[in-house]
Design a protein around this motif. Structure first.
Motif, PDB file in Angstrom:
ATOM      1  N   SER A 186      -4.233  -4.678   2.005  1.00  0.00           N
ATOM      2  CA  SER A 186      -4.993  -4.004   2.423  1.00  0.00           C
ATOM      3  C   SER A 186      -4.338  -3.497   3.544  1.00  0.00           C
ATOM      4  O   SER A 186      -4.350  -4.166   4.663  1.00  0.00           O
ATOM      5  CB  SER A 186      -6.019  -4.781   2.424  1.00  0.00           C
ATOM      6  N   CYS A 187      -4.406  -2.065   3.492  1.00  0.00           N
ATOM      7  CA  CYS A 187      -4.306  -1.560   5.243  1.00  0.00           C
ATOM      8  C   CYS A 187      -5.199  -1.034   6.193  1.00  0.00           C
ATOM      9  O   CYS A 187      -4.699  -0.645   7.450  1.00  0.00           O
ATOM     10  CB  CYS A 187      -3.940   0.192   4.522  1.00  0.00           C
ATOM     11  N   GLY A 188      -6.512  -1.658   6.027  1.00  0.00           N
ATOM     12  CA  GLY A 188      -7.488  -1.626   6.435  1.00  0.00           C
ATOM     13  C   GLY A 188      -8.555  -0.235   7.066  1.00  0.00           C
ATOM     14  O   GLY A 188      -9.306  -0.291   7.394  1.00  0.00           O
ATOM     15  N   TRP A 189      -7.865   0.512   6.420  1.00  0.00           N
ATOM     16  CA  TRP A 189      -8.664   1.936   6.672  1.00  0.00           C
ATOM     17  C   TRP A 189     -10.034   2.189   6.053  1.00  0.00           C
ATOM     18  O   TRP A 189     -10.730   2.749   7.118  1.00  0.00           O
ATOM     19  CB  TRP A 189      -7.814   3.372   6.220  1.00  0.00           C
ATOM     20  N   CYS A 190     -10.274   1.640   5.123  1.00  0.00           N
ATOM     21  CA  CYS A 190     -11.754   1.308   4.675  1.00  0.00           C
ATOM     22  C   CYS A 190     -12.260   0.404   5.068  1.00  0.00           C
ATOM     23  O   CYS A 190     -11.666  -0.339   5.178  1.00  0.00           O
ATOM     24  CB  CYS A 190     -12.300   2.589   3.679  1.00  0.00           C
ATOM     25  N   GLU A 232       0.646  -1.560   0.195  1.00  0.00           N
ATOM     26  CA  GLU A 232       0.414  -0.228   0.081  1.00  0.00           C
ATOM     27  C   GLU A 232       0.745   1.263  -0.030  1.00  0.00           C
ATOM     28  O   GLU A 232       0.541   2.625  -0.583  1.00  0.00           O
ATOM     29  CB  GLU A 232      -0.485   0.077   0.767  1.00  0.00           C
ATOM     30  N   CYS A 255     -12.669  -2.031   2.121  1.00  0.00           N
ATOM     31  CA  CYS A 255     -11.192  -2.849   0.793  1.00  0.00           C
ATOM     32  C   CYS A 255     -10.959  -3.894   1.823  1.00  0.00           C
ATOM     33  O   CYS A 255     -10.655  -5.384   2.090  1.00  0.00           O
ATOM     34  CB  CYS A 255     -10.061  -1.864   0.605  1.00  0.00           C
ATOM     35  N   LEU A 304      -6.583   0.694  -3.862  1.00  0.00           N
ATOM     36  CA  LEU A 304      -6.104  -0.987  -3.818  1.00  0.00           C
ATOM     37  C   LEU A 304      -7.386  -1.726  -4.111  1.00  0.00           C
ATOM     38  O   LEU A 304      -7.645  -2.416  -4.013  1.00  0.00           O
ATOM     39  CB  LEU A 304      -5.470  -1.017  -2.531  1.00  0.00           C
ATOM     40  N   GLY A 305      -8.545  -1.173  -3.175  1.00  0.00           N
ATOM     41  CA  GLY A 305      -9.901  -1.953  -2.958  1.00  0.00           C
ATOM     42  C   GLY A 305      -9.858  -1.986  -4.468  1.00  0.00           C
ATOM     43  O   GLY A 305     -10.870  -3.184  -5.206  1.00  0.00           O
ATOM     44  N   THR A 362     -14.083   2.932  -2.541  1.00  0.00           N
ATOM     45  CA  THR A 362     -12.866   2.369  -1.178  1.00  0.00           C
ATOM     46  C   THR A 362     -12.352   3.468  -1.514  1.00  0.00           C
ATOM     47  O   THR A 362     -12.879   4.381  -2.323  1.00  0.00           O
ATOM     48  CB  THR A 362     -11.406   1.584  -1.919  1.00  0.00           C
ATOM     49  N   PHE A 363     -11.630   4.067  -0.595  1.00  0.00           N
ATOM     50  CA  PHE A 363     -10.950   5.249   0.290  1.00  0.00           C
ATOM     51  C   PHE A 363      -9.393   5.340  -1.251  1.00  0.00           C
ATOM     52  O   PHE A 363      -9.377   6.827  -1.861  1.00  0.00           O
ATOM     53  CB  PHE A 363     -10.172   5.322   1.479  1.00  0.00           C
ATOM     54  N   CYS A 364      -9.037   3.923  -1.298  1.00  0.00           N
ATOM     55  CA  CYS A 364      -7.434   4.737  -2.459  1.00  0.00           C
ATOM     56  C   CYS A 364      -7.882   3.626  -3.583  1.00  0.00           C
ATOM     57  O   CYS A 364      -8.951   2.299  -3.603  1.00  0.00           O
ATOM     58  CB  CYS A 364      -6.281   3.973  -1.794  1.00  0.00           C
TER      59      CYS A 364
HETATM   60  S1  SF4 Z   1      -8.817   1.010  -0.423  1.00  0.00           S
HETATM   61 FE1  SF4 Z   1      -6.468   2.074  -0.045  1.00  0.00          FE
HETATM   62  S2  SF4 Z   1      -7.279   2.989   2.286  1.00  0.00           S
HETATM   63 FE2  SF4 Z   1      -9.023   1.980   0.915  1.00  0.00          FE
HETATM   64  S3  SF4 Z   1      -8.787  -0.873   3.425  1.00  0.00           S
HETATM   65 FE3  SF4 Z   1      -7.660  -0.945   1.289  1.00  0.00          FE
HETATM   66  S4  SF4 Z   1      -5.582  -0.270   0.367  1.00  0.00           S
HETATM   67 FE4  SF4 Z   1      -6.603   0.608   2.874  1.00  0.00          FE
END
Ligand code: SF4
Ligand SMILES: Cc1cc2nc3c(=O)[nH]c(=O)nc-3n(C[C@H](O)[C@H](O)[C@H](O)COP(=O)(O)O)c2cc1C
Ligand code: SF4
Ligand code: SF4
Ligand code: SF4
Ligand code: FES
Lengths: 438, 424
Positions: free
Chosen positions: A347-351, A176, A354, A396-397, A392-394
């Motif tokens: 996944s960073c787990g923020w949102c 990420e 995702c 990656l989703g 998703t927030f970024c």
């Molecule tokens: S979409 Fe991006 S911000 Fe959201 S959990 Fe995945 S990596 Fe994190």
């Protein structure tokens, strides 16, 4: 050091110094090194940006954003210091092209960083390397130290009165942080979670200062472009896609490796001519054309030009230029599971969509793979992926959802047949094993 | 900021430029669901519940991070949006224990409400839910991880709101978890602990039953209490607190204090006194009526009328026989300015004495003398929100409410007697 591959169709711009010991500063200078940055100093920022614009170079990090345009967005006046960031986080499965540049031509990245700095009026650049590339860090650090020793970096570079410093930094092992704003967070010593955009990095980036962030390959292209001229560089590629690109062709081909091909080069030719065709004369089953995030292509869909626009039209993406070739022996169920496992892990787990979506897709596909699936699971996986897309927030989703959707849509029958009659307990092999070492 | 005009769900709206869409909608009576958005705390865009459709934008946008713009055309409830929210809830519920019948938050849980609204009740996962044991972080704060929806409100409330930074996020992806400042790995007993002010703000901010209060948990159900708004009596700040009061066989019992009513001078904040310090109410040692000391030295309970008559009589006697200056008046440190003013007025005009002093916790006299004769020498609470710099001395003392109002907008951790600059 991995052996270098080569093919007559290659156009060697970026790779022209590969295999010639150019990590050594003297060799690099002998091979026209540090000429471009001196030209850049002589000609000035406007000329640099115009040349980059004319080159048609589009970001090699995956999204294909025009580099000259990106540099031109940085405000001329800024209270806060401006920065150049080199994204060497290269973690997209199937991608191994920045790696060869760091290995064979690290000074090109240093020189490119300086050029970007001159273009935007920045005095400091950072080279951020993927955590797992720690062994490359030594090479890059030596190159930076050598450049300092020659006075190329530091105060008053090339007698211009301009100062420029470069700092190297290694990540801690998170895909990420390849995302530009997460990379800035990481560089600032925080959790690798992306930032809300806008503001975009060109205005508010690292430490709040205007920042240009580019992929390592993008940056390494800059010195070549300045030396050969923007128009000349543009001519090599296809319409709106200037120049060449390093393509990492891996998987079931006879001659896997990193090849430098002109933008727009035909994907089918790249697989069958350049990389020598499918290994052991087997049949082609599918191609993941630009790193694991890109929707899969079927054999009948690969007669397409390798540039951002043509790949987009074909319903997939050019992405990071990592072409993964799958022959008839590959189980798509297993491949889809391996792919989602990667994103679930990264996944960073923020949102929510995702974090939870990748987890449930992985759980469901692993049950399917291990013999406990029902047909409704395939529908559920599709439902989950569709509800992650664009939510998703970024990105990656999306990067997790897109290939998943590609697999379940294009290979639905294989999933259903697998559920109907496959034996359970087949050992899972890793993506690394699947795509082969580079 | 100049006003901009925009359209939401067909209605023409106006708001100052820069207003967040979610707030602008709220002012116009259009409620947009939100877990991670919390007015006054930093933006997260993490829960994705507030997604709306904005014309000319390719994807759904988060209303909690989008400022209104001239000519913007927004839709907040369409089948596409409902589906997006429903899917998000389904994902959350995948691992959620749904133990609403025994959960403290049941009946006042935002996840419950949202699930009710978007109908995400059906579950299609075959895998078992992740179970984790509840953790006692401190006598005041308990954490139930499976109920946590990772909205990060607690983390921000503690850091940005309280300036304590006792909570953080550990791990990544589906392993991400809220962690207190003494995580299990660093703790001698291998259990996570919370070394903080125990203010309970994190519990207040938690939209679900993940953070629960040690003093309240499992005592009652929200609908079995009367929620009585009142003013906290523990210091002169006068914060609003809401007491949860339950009837008992012999009267009533205060079960909890919280800050659900944010209309008080304390805004979002309430300190641990306003939140927890009510057990005196039912203490057997509590003095509940005035008493008059008898000739034999014992105390006798009397009515208020009797007590006032008695005191009045004695004061009058003293004033008339020995003169007002034989009387001294001491104000308590829980008096408000207004009460203190009335007290001295009463002393000077009725008792005829200038012997007035105050329960001292600082050298107030010197302070008052230093300020005397200067214009605008005192500041109101509201003023402190707008000054570019505030000099704070002897801070962590008696008025947590004031501190909470000033500190969140300060950049560095407060240290006594240090000039702090606001983050502008
Ligand atoms: S979409 Fe991006 S911000 Fe959201 S959990 Fe995945 S990596 Fe994190
Ligand atoms: C999840 C994710 C991972 C990414 N990883 C990388 C990476 O490893 N290297 C990279 O150059 N860009 C990566 N990117 C793209 C960057 O965000 C950014 O667009 C890029 O570095 C810009 O450089 P360019 O304009 O030269 O392409 C990633 C993006 C996302 C969303
Ligand atoms: S947090 Fe809300 S949804 Fe979860 S168990 Fe408690 S009341 Fe039910
Ligand atoms: S009780 Fe107060 S200080 Fe302690 S973690 Fe919660 S918000 Fe922070
Ligand atoms: S504990 Fe509560 S406030 Fe904190 S992140 Fe979890 S749900 Fe949100
Ligand atoms: S409220 Fe907007 S994303 Fe959470």
């Amino acid at each position: 050091m991995p052996t270098l591959v080569s093919h007559p169709d290659e156009v060697k711009v970026l790779s022209r110094r590969f295999g010639q010991g150019a990590a050594d500063i003297d060799k690099y200078i002998e091979l026209d090194g540090y000429k471009a940055v001196q030209k850049a100093i002589a000609e000035g920022p406007e000329w640099i940006i115009n040349t980059m614009k004319a080159s048609g170079l589009r970001g090699r990090g995956g999204a294909g954003f025009p580099t000259g345009l990106k540099w031109s967005f940085v405000p001329k006046q800024s209270e806060k210091p401006k920065y150049v960031l080199v994204n060497g986080d290269e973690s997209e499965p199937g991608t191994c092209k920045d790696h060869v540049i760091f290995l064979h031509d690290p000074h090109a990245i240093i020189e490119g960083t300086m050029i970007a700095g001159l273009a935007i009026g920045s005095k400091m650049g950072f080279i951020y390397l993927r955590g797992e590339y720690r062994y490359l860090l030594k090479i890059v650090e030596k190159a930076v130290a050598d450049a300092y020793a020659r006075g190329f970096l530091g105060k008053n570079i090339f007698g211009s009165g301009i100062d420029f410093d470069i700092i190297t930094q290694s990540g801690a092992g998170a895909y990420e942080v390849g995302e530009e704003s997460a990379l800035m967070e990481s560089l600032e010593g925080k959790r690798g979670v992306p930032r809300i955009k806008p503001p975009f990095p060109a205005v508010v980036g690292l430490y709040g200062g205007p920042t240009v962030i580019n992929n390592a390959e993008t940056i390494a292209s800059a010195p070549h472009i300045l030396l050969m001229g923007g128009e000349e560089y543009a001519k090599i590629g296809s319409e709106r896609n200037g120049g060449t690109r390093l393509f990492g062709i891996s998987g079931h081909v006879e001659r896997p490796g990193v090849y430098e091909l002109p933008m727009g080069y035909n994907l089918k030719k790249a697989i069958y001519d350049v990389a020598g065709g499918i290994k052991d004369g087997k049949k082609l089953k599918a191609v993941v054309p630009g790193g694991s995030s890109c929707p899969v292509l079927l054999p009948e869909e690969i007669d397409v030009g390798l540039d951002f626009d043509q790949m987009g039209k074909a319903g997939t993406m050019l992405g990071s230029g990592g072409i993964v070739v799958l022959d008839e022996t590959v189980s798509i169920v297993e491949f889809a599971l391996r792919t989602i496992s990667f994103y679930q892990h990264e996944s960073c787990g923020w949102c929510i969509p995702c974090r939870e979506g990748t987890d449930w897709i992985k759980k469901t596909l692993s049950r399917v793979y291990n013999g406990g699936g029902t047909k409704k699971d395939v529908a559920n996986v599709q439902y989950l992926a569709e509800n992650m897309m664009g939510r998703t927030f970024c990105p990656l989703g999306d990067a997790a959802a897109m290939p998943t959707l590609g697999f379940v849509k294009k290979f639905r029958k294989e999933f259903e047949d697998y559920i109907d009659g496959q034996k359970a307990g087949t050992p899972i092999i890793t993506v690394e094993q699947l795509v082969g070492a580079h | 900021m100049p006003d901009v005009k925009f359209i939401v769900d067909g209605k023409q709206l106006t708001a100052p430029a820069g207003t967040l869409l979610i707030d602008a909608c709220k002012s116009a009576g259009i409620e947009i669901p939100a877990f991670c958005y919390y007015p006054g705390l930093s933006l997260q865009a993490a829960c994705r519940m507030c997604v709306v459709r904005i014309e000319k934008m390719p994807k759904l946008q988060t209303a909690c991070t989008t400022p209104v713009a001239e000519g913007m055309v927004v839709q907040t409830e369409t089948p596409e949006i409902s589906q997006a929210r429903k899917a998000t809830l389904q994902l959350l519920l995948g691992n959620h224990p749904l133990d609403c019948p025994v959960c403290d938050a049941g009946g006042e849980c935002e996840l419950q409400d949202m699930t009710f609204k978007y109908g995400a009740a059906e579950s299609f996962y075959a895998e078992p839910k992740n179970h984790r044991e509840e953790q006692k972080w401190s006598p005041a704060v308990y954490f139930d991880r499976p109920r946590c929806i990772l909205c990060y409100r607690c983390v921000r409330m503690c850091g940005e709101g309280m300036d304590v930074f006792a909570l953080g996020i550990q791990n990544r992806g589906s392993s991400a978890v809220i962690a207190p400042n003494i995580p299990a790995q660093l703790s001698p007993d291998n259990l996570a602990h919370l070394d903080c002010e125990q203010c309970g703000m994190c519990i207040d901010a938690c939209p679900v039953g993940a953070l629960t209060s040690g003093t309240y948990r499992y005592k009652t159900r929200p609908w079995e209490m009367n929620h009585v708004s009142t003013i906290c009596t523990h210091c002169g700040d006068g914060c609003k607190t809401t007491l949860g009061v339950r009837s008992t066989s012999d009267g009533a019992e205060i079960v909890r204090g919280d800050n659900r009513d944010k209309s008080g001078i304390n805004g979002d904040f309430l300190c641990n006194k306003g939140r927890y310090a009510f057990d005196f109410a039912n203490s057997p040692e509590r003095i509940t009526s005035p008493m008059i000391r008898q000739a034999d030295g014992s105390l006798k309970e009397v009515s208020w009328e009797e007590a006032f008559t008695f005191t009045g009589k004695k004061l009058r006697e003293l004033r008339d026989t020995r003169g007002g200056s034989s009387i001294g008046v001491l104000g308590g440190n829980r008096l408000t300015n207004e009460e203190a003013y009335l007290l001295q007025k009463f002393a000077r005009t009725v008792l005829g004495t200038n012997n007035i002093d105050h329960h001292r916790t600082a050298d107030y006299v010197t302070f008052a003398q230093a300020l005397a004769g200067q214009k605008g020498r005192t500041a109101s609470w509201r003023d402190t929100q707008n000054f570019p710099a505030v000099l704070i001395s002897r801070w962590r003392s008696h008025q947590p409410g004031s501190r909470n109002r000033v500190e969140p907008s300060l950049r560095c951790p407060p240290q006594q007697g240090e000039a702090l600059h606001r983050q502008h």
